[in-house]
Design an enzyme around this catalytic site. Structure first.
Site, PDB file in Angstrom:
ATOM      1  N   ASP A   1       0.830  -1.209   0.000  1.00 44.97           N
ATOM      2  CA  ASP A   1       0.000   0.000   0.000  1.00 44.97           C
ATOM      3  C   ASP A   1       0.862   1.255   0.000  1.00 44.97           C
ATOM      4  O   ASP A   1       1.535   1.541   0.994  1.00 44.97           O
ATOM      5  CB  ASP A   1      -0.899  -0.041   1.245  1.00 44.97           C
ATOM      6  CG  ASP A   1      -1.791   1.170   1.387  1.00 44.97           C
ATOM      7  OD1 ASP A   1      -1.995   1.881   0.398  1.00 44.97           O
ATOM      8  OD2 ASP A   1      -2.290   1.393   2.505  1.00 44.97           O
TER       9      ASP A   1
ATOM     10  N   ASP B   1      -1.940   6.237  -5.006  1.00 41.99           N
ATOM     11  CA  ASP B   1      -2.251   5.305  -3.927  1.00 41.99           C
ATOM     12  C   ASP B   1      -2.676   3.944  -4.465  1.00 41.99           C
ATOM     13  O   ASP B   1      -3.793   3.777  -4.947  1.00 41.99           O
ATOM     14  CB  ASP B   1      -3.362   5.910  -3.063  1.00 41.99           C
ATOM     15  CG  ASP B   1      -3.711   5.055  -1.853  1.00 41.99           C
ATOM     16  OD1 ASP B   1      -3.041   4.033  -1.634  1.00 41.99           O
ATOM     17  OD2 ASP B   1      -4.653   5.429  -1.129  1.00 41.99           O
TER      18      ASP B   1
END
Length: 422
Positions: A121, A299
């Site tokens: 992530d 992201d």
């Protein structure tokens, strides 16, 4: 060299399964896995999960901004309007089982090494795993027990896991050796908790935790993230990692994989260190700019594209047949005709990259299969955009921690049976 192929299993869902890791010219290549529904019933069921996913990611950003304040003593320039609702003195994070929408790969932790599947992530900085006392939503998860590792150390620091329903769980911070492929970070901080968030169903292909790849200033533990530690320990040839999230998804550590993209990489600078924050030069629909120069965060942990309410409204105003879906889905969502194929581009570093019309259209409504839920979502909370997988699946993305920049390149078309040499 032996030729290895990716295996695709299909029934009600399609899974891309990770094959063995290998080193290529000092760059470590880690195959990633993604779970995605393939039937209409699963698509309809995904609407609720996607709404929960967006709420989870926005809560994650609020807490990240709070961690930035805690670590630096300054407010982040993109701090969200509702960030003040969180105690900036507390170390807190929100985690839910987002396996349907995240990109997972294998790591090992401890001595002897124990294997975990984690979500990689770029929208967070910490490693989080379920502990031995985890019972809520942990049946299918591998648990990390510090007492089983001879290299674990109790840091005597706690943290609080806060969930959207108001429930909380406490955890402890430990340090231990963490290995991704052949790279090992010694004394990496591992957050160990006793619960995972209720609310989302267990996935048939769950991840065990999250490994964050953003900068130290948004660490809930105020510690160096995994990749930062590799850099400080001079383990990587280049302070670079890269993602391909399309077919045959892969994370490369220590450089890029030239086999996965074509042409030049176009870079744009990180404008504020913490998240992978850059400027989008423009977002256009059918060749007309609907938004110019705005801050965005790149992201991999966010499925969709999220933007502020006014600019997202302008975006959809340029798409014929689009409609506000606040009444049928939730505020911030829009639908477009499923037979439409709007041409959308995002421009970074002076170069335009197309957003796939398939990602814009999304999945059909159960109540009206001619209308599709679009992948660009509005929120009242932000003045910036979050560029998630809806865009990233269409490009090769390079995260350069040394030069503080993000790069994008066109994907190379791969053979269906292409795999890894060993």
């Amino acid at each position: 060299m032996q030729f290895l192929t990716f295996v695709v299993l299909s029934s009600l869902a399609v899974h891309l399964l990770a094959s063995p890791v290998e080193r290529s010219q000092d760059t470590i290549r880690i195959p990633l896995a993604r779970r995605s529904g393939s039937t209409a019933q699963q698509q309809f069921a995904n609407h609720e999960a996607r709404r929960a996913h967006v709420m989870h990611r926005l809560a994650n950003y609020r807490r990240g901004f709070a961690a930035y304040w805690q670590n630096t003593g300054k407010e982040h320039p993109l701090a969200m309007r509702s960030s003040a609702d969180f105690d900036k003195r507390a170390t807190s994070l929100s985690l839910t089982d987002q396996s349907d929408f995240m990109w997972t790969g294998s790591i090992t932790v401890g001595t002897p090494p124990k294997k975990f599947n984690v979500d990689f992530d770029t929208g967070s900085s910490d490693l989080f795993l379920p502990g031995p006392l985890c019972t809520n939503n942990c049946d299918k998860k591998t648990k990390y027990n510090p007492s089983d590792s001879s290299t674990s150390k109790d840091l005597h620091q706690s943290f609080t896991v806060s969930y959207g329903d108001g429930s909380t769980a406490v955890g402890e911070q430990f340090s231990d050796s963490v290995t991704v492929a052949s790279y090992t970070a010694t004394d990496a901080v591992v957050g160990v908790s006793a619960t995972f968030s209720p609310g989302l169903r267990e996935s048939a292909f769950p991840s065990d935790g999250i490994l964050g790849l953003a900068f130290p200033t948004i660490s809930f533990y105020n510690a160096d993230p995994f990749f930062t530690k590799l850099i400080s320990e001079n383990q990587v040839k280049e302070p670079v990692f890269a993602f391909r999230l399309a077919d045959q998804p892969e994370l490369s550590l220590g450089g890029v994989n030239q086999d996965l993209f074509m042409g030049d990489i176009t870079y744009t600078p990180v404008t504020h260190e913490g998240y992978w924050q850059v400027d989008v030069d423009a977002i256009s629909v059918e060749g007309k700019n609907v938004l110019e120069k705005t801050s965005a965060i790149i992201d991999t942990g966010t499925t969709q594209i999220i933007g502020d309410k006014n600019s997202v409204a302008a975006f959809y105003a340029a798409i014929p047949g689009s409609a506000d879906a606040s009444d049928t889905i939730q505020a911030g969502y829009y639908t477009i005709p499923c037979n439409s194929a709007p041409k959308v581009t995002l421009t970074f570093g002076g170069r335009s990259f197309a957003l796939s019309s398939d990602e814009i259209r999304g999945e059909p409504l159960e109540s009206d299969p001619s209308r599709c839920v679009s992948g660009v979502v509005a929120t009242d909370d932000t003045e910036f955009w979050i560029i998630g997988d809806a865009f990233l699946k269409g490009v090769y993305t390079v995260f350069d921690m040394g030069a503080k920049r993000v790069g994008f390149a066109d994907l190379k078309q791969l053979d269906d049976d292409a795999g890894y040499d060993e």
